[in-house]
Design a protein around this motif. Structure first.
Motif, short mmCIF file in Angstrom:
data_model
loop_
_atom_site.label_atom_id
_atom_site.label_comp_id
_atom_site.label_asym_id
_atom_site.label_seq_id
_atom_site.Cartn_x
_atom_site.Cartn_y
_atom_site.Cartn_z
N SER A 1 18.08 -3.84 -3.00
CA SER A 1 17.26 -4.93 -3.20
C SER A 1 16.39 -5.27 -2.35
O SER A 1 15.85 -6.60 -2.21
CB SER A 1 18.53 -6.18 -3.48
N SER A 2 15.75 -4.40 -1.31
CA SER A 2 14.76 -4.77 -0.57
C SER A 2 13.44 -4.53 -1.07
O SER A 2 12.47 -4.70 -0.29
CB SER A 2 15.22 -3.69 0.83
N GLY A 3 13.19 -4.20 -2.24
CA GLY A 3 11.86 -3.96 -2.66
C GLY A 3 11.30 -2.68 -2.39
O GLY A 3 12.04 -1.72 -1.95
N GLY A 4 10.14 -2.44 -2.53
CA GLY A 4 9.44 -0.99 -2.38
C GLY A 4 9.25 -0.73 -0.91
O GLY A 4 9.54 -1.66 -0.05
N MET A 5 8.11 0.32 -0.82
CA MET A 5 7.88 0.56 0.73
C MET A 5 6.77 -0.40 1.23
O MET A 5 6.13 -1.11 0.74
CB MET A 5 7.65 1.90 0.70
N THR A 6 6.77 -0.56 2.48
CA THR A 6 5.86 -1.39 3.17
C THR A 6 4.67 -0.63 3.51
O THR A 6 4.59 0.68 3.42
CB THR A 6 6.47 -1.95 4.68
N LEU A 7 3.49 -1.31 4.01
CA LEU A 7 2.39 -0.53 4.22
C LEU A 7 2.43 0.38 5.37
O LEU A 7 1.97 1.60 5.32
CB LEU A 7 1.20 -1.41 4.70
N HIS A 8 3.33 -0.06 6.52
CA HIS A 8 3.45 0.92 7.40
C HIS A 8 4.25 2.25 7.37
O HIS A 8 4.10 3.04 7.62
CB HIS A 8 4.24 0.18 8.50
N GLU A 9 5.42 1.86 6.33
CA GLU A 9 6.20 3.08 5.85
C GLU A 9 5.25 4.29 5.10
O GLU A 9 5.47 5.32 5.38
CB GLU A 9 7.26 2.66 4.72
N LEU A 10 4.34 3.84 4.15
CA LEU A 10 3.51 4.55 3.37
C LEU A 10 2.54 5.24 4.28
O LEU A 10 2.29 6.34 4.16
CB LEU A 10 2.86 3.70 2.23
N ALA A 11 2.08 4.23 5.31
CA ALA A 11 1.32 4.83 6.12
C ALA A 11 1.60 6.02 6.96
O ALA A 11 0.98 7.20 7.09
CB ALA A 11 0.76 3.86 7.10
N ALA A 12 2.76 6.00 7.45
CA ALA A 12 3.40 6.91 7.90
C ALA A 12 3.67 8.17 7.37
O ALA A 12 3.70 9.29 7.86
CB ALA A 12 5.04 6.56 8.79
N GLU A 13 4.12 8.01 6.12
CA GLU A 13 4.26 9.15 5.11
C GLU A 13 3.03 9.88 4.86
O GLU A 13 2.95 11.11 4.90
CB GLU A 13 4.75 8.64 3.63
N TYR A 14 1.70 9.35 4.78
CA TYR A 14 0.72 10.04 4.20
C TYR A 14 -0.07 10.10 5.72
O TYR A 14 -1.30 10.84 5.49
CB TYR A 14 -0.04 9.10 3.38
N GLY A 15 0.34 9.77 6.71
CA GLY A 15 -0.46 10.22 8.01
C GLY A 15 -1.80 9.54 8.15
O GLY A 15 -2.60 10.17 8.77
N ARG B 1 -5.64 1.64 6.06
CA ARG B 1 -6.07 2.55 5.21
C ARG B 1 -5.27 2.55 4.05
O ARG B 1 -5.91 2.58 2.74
CB ARG B 1 -5.95 4.20 5.67
N ILE B 2 -3.85 2.29 3.96
CA ILE B 2 -3.13 2.19 2.67
C ILE B 2 -3.47 0.87 2.06
O ILE B 2 -3.51 0.99 0.74
CB ILE B 2 -1.58 1.96 3.35
N ARG B 3 -3.87 -0.29 2.89
CA ARG B 3 -4.22 -1.52 2.35
C ARG B 3 -5.64 -1.31 1.35
O ARG B 3 -5.75 -1.71 0.25
CB ARG B 3 -4.21 -2.65 3.27
N GLN B 4 -6.29 -0.48 1.91
CA GLN B 4 -7.88 -0.25 1.30
C GLN B 4 -7.40 0.35 0.04
O GLN B 4 -7.93 0.24 -1.06
CB GLN B 4 -8.66 0.44 2.26
N ILE B 5 -6.76 1.58 -0.04
CA ILE B 5 -6.29 2.22 -1.21
C ILE B 5 -5.74 1.37 -2.23
O ILE B 5 -6.10 1.35 -3.28
CB ILE B 5 -5.51 3.32 -0.86
N GLU B 6 -4.95 0.61 -1.84
CA GLU B 6 -4.24 -0.40 -2.65
C GLU B 6 -5.10 -1.17 -3.29
O GLU B 6 -5.13 -1.59 -4.51
CB GLU B 6 -3.07 -1.19 -1.80
N ALA B 7 -6.03 -1.82 -2.57
CA ALA B 7 -7.05 -2.89 -2.96
C ALA B 7 -8.06 -2.08 -3.99
O ALA B 7 -8.26 -2.58 -5.07
CB ALA B 7 -7.85 -3.34 -1.63
N ALA B 8 -8.46 -0.77 -3.60
CA ALA B 8 -9.20 -0.08 -4.57
C ALA B 8 -8.47 0.21 -5.91
O ALA B 8 -9.15 0.31 -6.96
CB ALA B 8 -9.71 1.21 -3.97
#
Length: 303
Positions: A264-278, A283-290
């Motif tokens: 019940s914690s929801g999806g991944m955070t920006l930092h978790e996704l950033a770590a996964e994609y290196g 940058r993750i926020r920019q990709i999300e906005a686009a």
């Protein structure tokens, strides 16, 4: 209040009737002229770059009617309409403070999320039977289950029961991707009698309780049309919009907005996704906005 007065006031509420006189307040906000896209961008830039409070006031004033419109969607919870508007206004002010005109999105679209979020919080704080809906997953289930129950009731109007059948419970659990037991638990809360509809007093004086202001406008034509359009966007519309994204963008959107984990914690955070994609969280926020911009464009196109 004239249009010119409304546009030049620094304090958004200085020339408006109080929410104690709800009819007068709604009439007043509906008379406030809307801003053009150019005016909106100019005022938003003035606020972001110079902290211009007068520009902030103009942005807030021109969107007060949006708060009134959204708040009407939540009157069925038995809470005062004036309080719903007041909480929605808080969300509008938060949206104005954070609004970035360079994202290419109108404030009306951006503010809807903030307005609804504040109203949701107010309902969950004040409607006793759902105070236990504290996690993100429980809140999502609470609001979606109530909407789905209403839709199912419209489909089977010949039945007069308030609870869901076994088949409907399975359908809800499958649609919302939750456990059957969770649906049963929330259904019990929604069907319970925890809220006293009649005044609980032995005095002879006037007493107010939810029965005094609880209204059923579910069959109002615009409400029915809005519900059908919302259901279409939430189903086929989201699928169609996700299809225009590349694999990485689609996964980021799904993790950030559409996924609820088992804990019940929801999806991944920006930092978790950033770590996964290196890459960086920015940058993750920019990709999300686009990606969101592409999805909005896809949703705006005819199906």
């Amino acid at each position: 209040m004239t249009a010119n007065q409304a546009i030049t006031v620094r304090d958004p509420w200085a020339l408006l009737p109080s929410l104690g006189n709800l009819d007068a307040y709604i009439t007043a906000v509906n008379r406030i002229p809307l801003l053009t896209p150019e005016e909106e961008s100019r005022f938003a830039r003035n606020l972001r770059e110079r902290g211009d409070l007068e520009s902030a006031g103009k942005l807030v004033l021109s969107h007060l009617r949006l708060v009134v419109s959204i708040s009407r969607q939540y009157m069925g919870y038995g809470l005062p309409h004036g309080d719903l508007i007041q909480e929605g206004n808080v969300g509008l002010m938060k949206a104005v403070k954070r609004f970035d005109p360079e994202q290419g999105v109108r404030l009306v679209s951006y503010a809807m999320h903030w307005i609804k979020a504040e109203i949701h919080e107010y309902i969950l704080r004040n409607w006793r039977m759902v105070k236990v809906a504290t996690t993100k997953a429980q809140r999502k289930l609470f609001f979606n289950l109530r909407s789905m129950k209403h839709s199912m009731k419209e489909v089977s109007e010949q039945t007069h029961r308030n609870t869901l059948s076994e088949a409907e419970i399975e359908q809800v659990a499958s649609t919302l991707k939750v456990k059957r037991e969770e649906v049963l638990e929330m259904e019990t809360r929604l069907s319970g009698g925890d809220v006293a509809l009649e005044p609980q007093t032995d005095d002879d004086g006037e007493a107010f309780a939810p029965i005094a202001y609880l209204a059923d406008d579910s069959q109002e034509p615009t409400r029915v049309i809005e519900a059908r359009a919302r259901d279409a966007l939430a189903g086929d519309g989201i699928t169609r919009a996700l299809a225009v994204l590349d694999e990485r963008s689609r996964r980021i959107v799904e993790e950030r907005w559409l996924k609820v984990n088992d804990d019940s914690s929801g999806g991944m955070t920006l930092h978790e996704l950033a770590a996964e994609y290196g890459v960086s969280a920015e940058r993750i926020r920019q990709i999300e906005a686009a990606a969101m911009k592409k999805m909005r464009k896809a949703l705006a196109e005819p199906a």
